[in-house]
Design a protein around this motif. Sequence first.
Motif, PDB file in Angstrom:
ATOM      1  N   LYS A 167      48.987  39.178  23.833  1.00  0.00           N
ATOM      2  CA  LYS A 167      49.242  38.784  25.222  1.00  0.00           C
ATOM      3  C   LYS A 167      49.260  37.265  25.377  1.00  0.00           C
ATOM      4  N   LEU A 168      48.237  36.591  24.801  1.00  0.00           N
ATOM      5  CA  LEU A 168      48.153  35.132  24.921  1.00  0.00           C
ATOM      6  C   LEU A 168      49.321  34.449  24.231  1.00  0.00           C
ATOM      7  N   SER A 169      49.672  34.905  23.032  1.00  0.00           N
ATOM      8  CA  SER A 169      50.784  34.284  22.307  1.00  0.00           C
ATOM      9  C   SER A 169      52.093  34.419  23.076  1.00  0.00           C
ATOM     10  N   GLN A 170      52.298  35.576  23.696  1.00  0.00           N
ATOM     11  CA  GLN A 170      53.523  35.774  24.487  1.00  0.00           C
ATOM     12  C   GLN A 170      53.531  34.894  25.733  1.00  0.00           C
ATOM     13  N   GLN A 171      52.354  34.728  26.350  1.00  0.00           N
ATOM     14  CA  GLN A 171      52.263  33.864  27.527  1.00  0.00           C
ATOM     15  C   GLN A 171      52.578  32.407  27.164  1.00  0.00           C
ATOM     16  N   VAL A 172      52.026  31.962  26.049  1.00  0.00           N
ATOM     17  CA  VAL A 172      52.276  30.587  25.593  1.00  0.00           C
ATOM     18  C   VAL A 172      53.761  30.359  25.344  1.00  0.00           C
ATOM     19  N   VAL A 173      54.377  31.296  24.648  1.00  0.00           N
ATOM     20  CA  VAL A 173      55.802  31.154  24.315  1.00  0.00           C
ATOM     21  C   VAL A 173      56.662  31.186  25.567  1.00  0.00           C
ATOM     22  N   ARG A 174      56.351  32.096  26.498  1.00  0.00           N
ATOM     23  CA  ARG A 174      57.136  32.172  27.739  1.00  0.00           C
ATOM     24  C   ARG A 174      57.021  30.878  28.537  1.00  0.00           C
TER      25      ARG A 174
END
Length: 203
Positions: free
Chosen positions: A186-193
């Motif tokens: 979840k965190l990695s996807q938030q950072v990338v978005r």
Amino acid sequence: AMAMDRPLFLEGEPGTGKTEIAKVLAKMLPRHLVRLQCYDGLDLSAAAYEWNHAKQLMAIRLAEAAGERDRDALERGIYDRRFLQSRPLLQALEGEPAVLLIDELDRADEPFEAFLLEILADFQVTIPELGTIRAITPPVVIITSNRTREVHDAVRRRCLYHWVDYPNAERELAIVKSRVPGISAKLSQQVVRFVQAVRDKAF
């Protein structure tokens, strides 16, 4: 580039990872990383070599004190390899097998590029007082540019060219996961978005 013994010329926007490519390559080979950070006013003495004038003067004084009077012999003696200080370009040619990173060449003055041609073509440096120093093991050369100005065609012709773009979301996610093992999905996807959104607005 390595198979052909040709320098690799990387262009792209700041922050796309051009410098990191050289660092990772040095780690993977493995080879010693020698970095020349370019800037406005960069000259030969900072980039390749410089004579140690203080040591040369001391050697002359000692020779004269020992009774040496032959001026030609004194002059030949002070232009010896032991009085030469190696800077990054010469270090990459003389030392252990290296990856030579010439970083942000576009920041250097155009005349400096002319000096680079001998190194890029023949992996050697000619020192007028000493002669030509050739690399025993040619370095892997990576040149980067942020395209603040056009680099001369003579440099480009000696290199293989690659444009480094920003990664897409899928690749950026893979980079984050490889750099931060154990990060939650979840965190990695938030950072990338977030980063992708900021980048889209900037451009």
